[in-house]
Every structure is written in C-alpha cells, then in structure tokens.
Design a protein around this motif. Sequence first.
Motif, PDB file in Angstrom:
ATOM      1  N   THR A 125       0.837  -1.202   0.000  1.00  0.00           N
ATOM      2  CA  THR A 125       0.000   0.000   0.000  1.00  0.00           C
ATOM      3  C   THR A 125       0.872   1.252   0.000  1.00  0.00           C
ATOM      4  N   LEU A 126       0.522   2.239  -0.800  1.00  0.00           N
ATOM      5  CA  LEU A 126       1.351   3.422  -1.016  1.00  0.00           C
ATOM      6  C   LEU A 126       1.760   4.109   0.283  1.00  0.00           C
ATOM      7  N   SER A 127       0.786   4.469   1.118  1.00  0.00           N
ATOM      8  CA  SER A 127       1.103   5.218   2.336  1.00  0.00           C
ATOM      9  C   SER A 127       2.006   4.420   3.269  1.00  0.00           C
ATOM     10  N   VAL A 128       1.765   3.122   3.356  1.00  0.00           N
ATOM     11  CA  VAL A 128       2.563   2.256   4.227  1.00  0.00           C
ATOM     12  C   VAL A 128       3.993   2.139   3.710  1.00  0.00           C
ATOM     13  N   GLN A 129       4.127   1.885   2.407  1.00  0.00           N
ATOM     14  CA  GLN A 129       5.461   1.663   1.851  1.00  0.00           C
ATOM     15  C   GLN A 129       6.302   2.939   1.859  1.00  0.00           C
ATOM     16  N   VAL A 130       5.672   4.077   1.622  1.00  0.00           N
ATOM     17  CA  VAL A 130       6.395   5.351   1.669  1.00  0.00           C
ATOM     18  C   VAL A 130       6.965   5.569   3.063  1.00  0.00           C
ATOM     19  N   LYS A 131       6.170   5.291   4.087  1.00  0.00           N
ATOM     20  CA  LYS A 131       6.624   5.470   5.468  1.00  0.00           C
ATOM     21  C   LYS A 131       7.752   4.497   5.805  1.00  0.00           C
ATOM     22  N   LYS A 132       7.654   3.272   5.309  1.00  0.00           N
ATOM     23  CA  LYS A 132       8.707   2.282   5.558  1.00  0.00           C
ATOM     24  C   LYS A 132      10.021   2.714   4.924  1.00  0.00           C
ATOM     25  N   ILE A 133       9.940   3.192   3.697  1.00  0.00           N
ATOM     26  CA  ILE A 133      11.141   3.629   2.989  1.00  0.00           C
ATOM     27  C   ILE A 133      11.806   4.782   3.715  1.00  0.00           C
ATOM     28  N   GLU A 134      10.992   5.682   4.231  1.00  0.00           N
ATOM     29  CA  GLU A 134      11.534   6.837   4.959  1.00  0.00           C
ATOM     30  C   GLU A 134      12.100   6.423   6.314  1.00  0.00           C
ATOM     31  N   LYS A 135      11.337   5.647   7.070  1.00  0.00           N
ATOM     32  CA  LYS A 135      11.746   5.278   8.422  1.00  0.00           C
ATOM     33  C   LYS A 135      12.964   4.365   8.434  1.00  0.00           C
ATOM     34  N   SER A 136      13.091   3.523   7.419  1.00  0.00           N
ATOM     35  CA  SER A 136      14.206   2.580   7.352  1.00  0.00           C
ATOM     36  C   SER A 136      15.514   3.235   6.940  1.00  0.00           C
TER      37      SER A 136
END
Length: 228
Positions: A125-136
């Motif tokens: 899901t877009l919102s989830v994956q964007v946050k993962k990419i940023e947080k990681s």
Amino acid sequence: MIKAILWDMDGTLLNFLISEKNAIKKGFEYFGLGECSDENVRLYSEINLRHWKMLEKGLITKPEVKTGRYREFFKRLGITSVTPEEFTAVYEKNLPETVEYIENAKEIVESLRGRYKQYIVTNGTLSVQVKKIEKSGLKELIDGAFISDEIGYEKPSKEFFSFVLSNIIPCERDEVLIVGDSLTSDMKGGNISGIKCCWYNPEKLENNTSLRIDYEINKLNEIYEILK
C-alpha cells in the motif's frame, strides 16, 4: 554487466513478518479484542499471503485483499465486534511503525550505492510503503521506488515492469537484475519482462515452477558474487 538492481522490499530487505506481527497485536489491543497469540498471528499471516498471491494472479483486487483477509481471519476466530475496514485502517497505521532489516541488507544497499542504480519495486500500500522507505533510511540510499498503488498495476504484471524499465536509467534488459523472495511476484515479473532474476531463498525452498531463475542466494551478501 549489471547496471541496475530492482530490490523487492518486504521479505527481501525488510522483515515484513515482524512488522505484521506487531501491527496485528496493536490492532487487537486497540479494539479490545484480547491478546492475539503468536498462533493467531501465524494464521493471519497464512491467510494474508494467500490473498496476496491471488492478487498476483489477477484473481482479486487489492481492496478485496484488504477486506477479504480480515473477513476470513475474523470468521475463523469468531470476532464480530470490528469490521475488516475498521481493522485495516488501524493495521496500516501500525504496520510501518516497526522497521527491521533482514540480515545486513542496509549495509549491502549502502555499499552498492554509486556503483549501481538501485530501486525498490513493491506491491504494498502506497502510504505504508512510503513510510517504511523513509523510516528505514532506504530513501537516502536508493535511486527511486516503484509502488504498485502509484503505478496502477501490480507485480508481476507486464505493465508494472514496463513502467519501471521505462523510468530507470537507460540500459539493456540483460543489464537489469531483480532480487526478491517471491517466485510468483518477483521472479515471474522478471521472467515476463525479460530481465535477470535473482531469487532470495533463505529457507532453501524448492522451486516447483517453470520460471527461469538466473541466480539463487540463501544469504543477501551472496549478491556480491553475482555482481562480480
């Protein structure tokens, strides 16, 4: 000679099962559903994986994945006090809160930076994956991310990979390598698009498909031998 690497994210670079486990348990706590046992987490994980594989085969849509997995899960557990839609919203909010790399994935991506173009290719899901990419911290290490929600097509579709290949550095298809843990998503997509395929197979599962696998690795750092 490889010029570009397409990394799958969940299950290849990031430990999705840890994120999933914590998100489910927090959801149970939020809705007052009692303790979610590890056995129940495993049940959900099996149901979730089956629904995503149906999506990859074009049998259901992503909205049907999001609601169908919880509808089946709640039915199995006898939960009636919360709807699949309500739980999905809380689950997706919690999912990117836990980010854990698989093995030394971050160090590997970091060490390859500047030597190869590196991109994320994911069905999440877009919102989830964007946050993962940023947080990681991956956002600072990669050259771009291709998320199915944003593109409008899922892996392993030809349309998804055509979009990716037309938007990365100009190179021949045999100069592009996809690295992923899923035969039905990553390796099938690589086969369809005619790029090189590296199957990350830490569990040493048997390949019962007719898919072309150019390379198979059990540990992520084995990628260095391939890139030589």
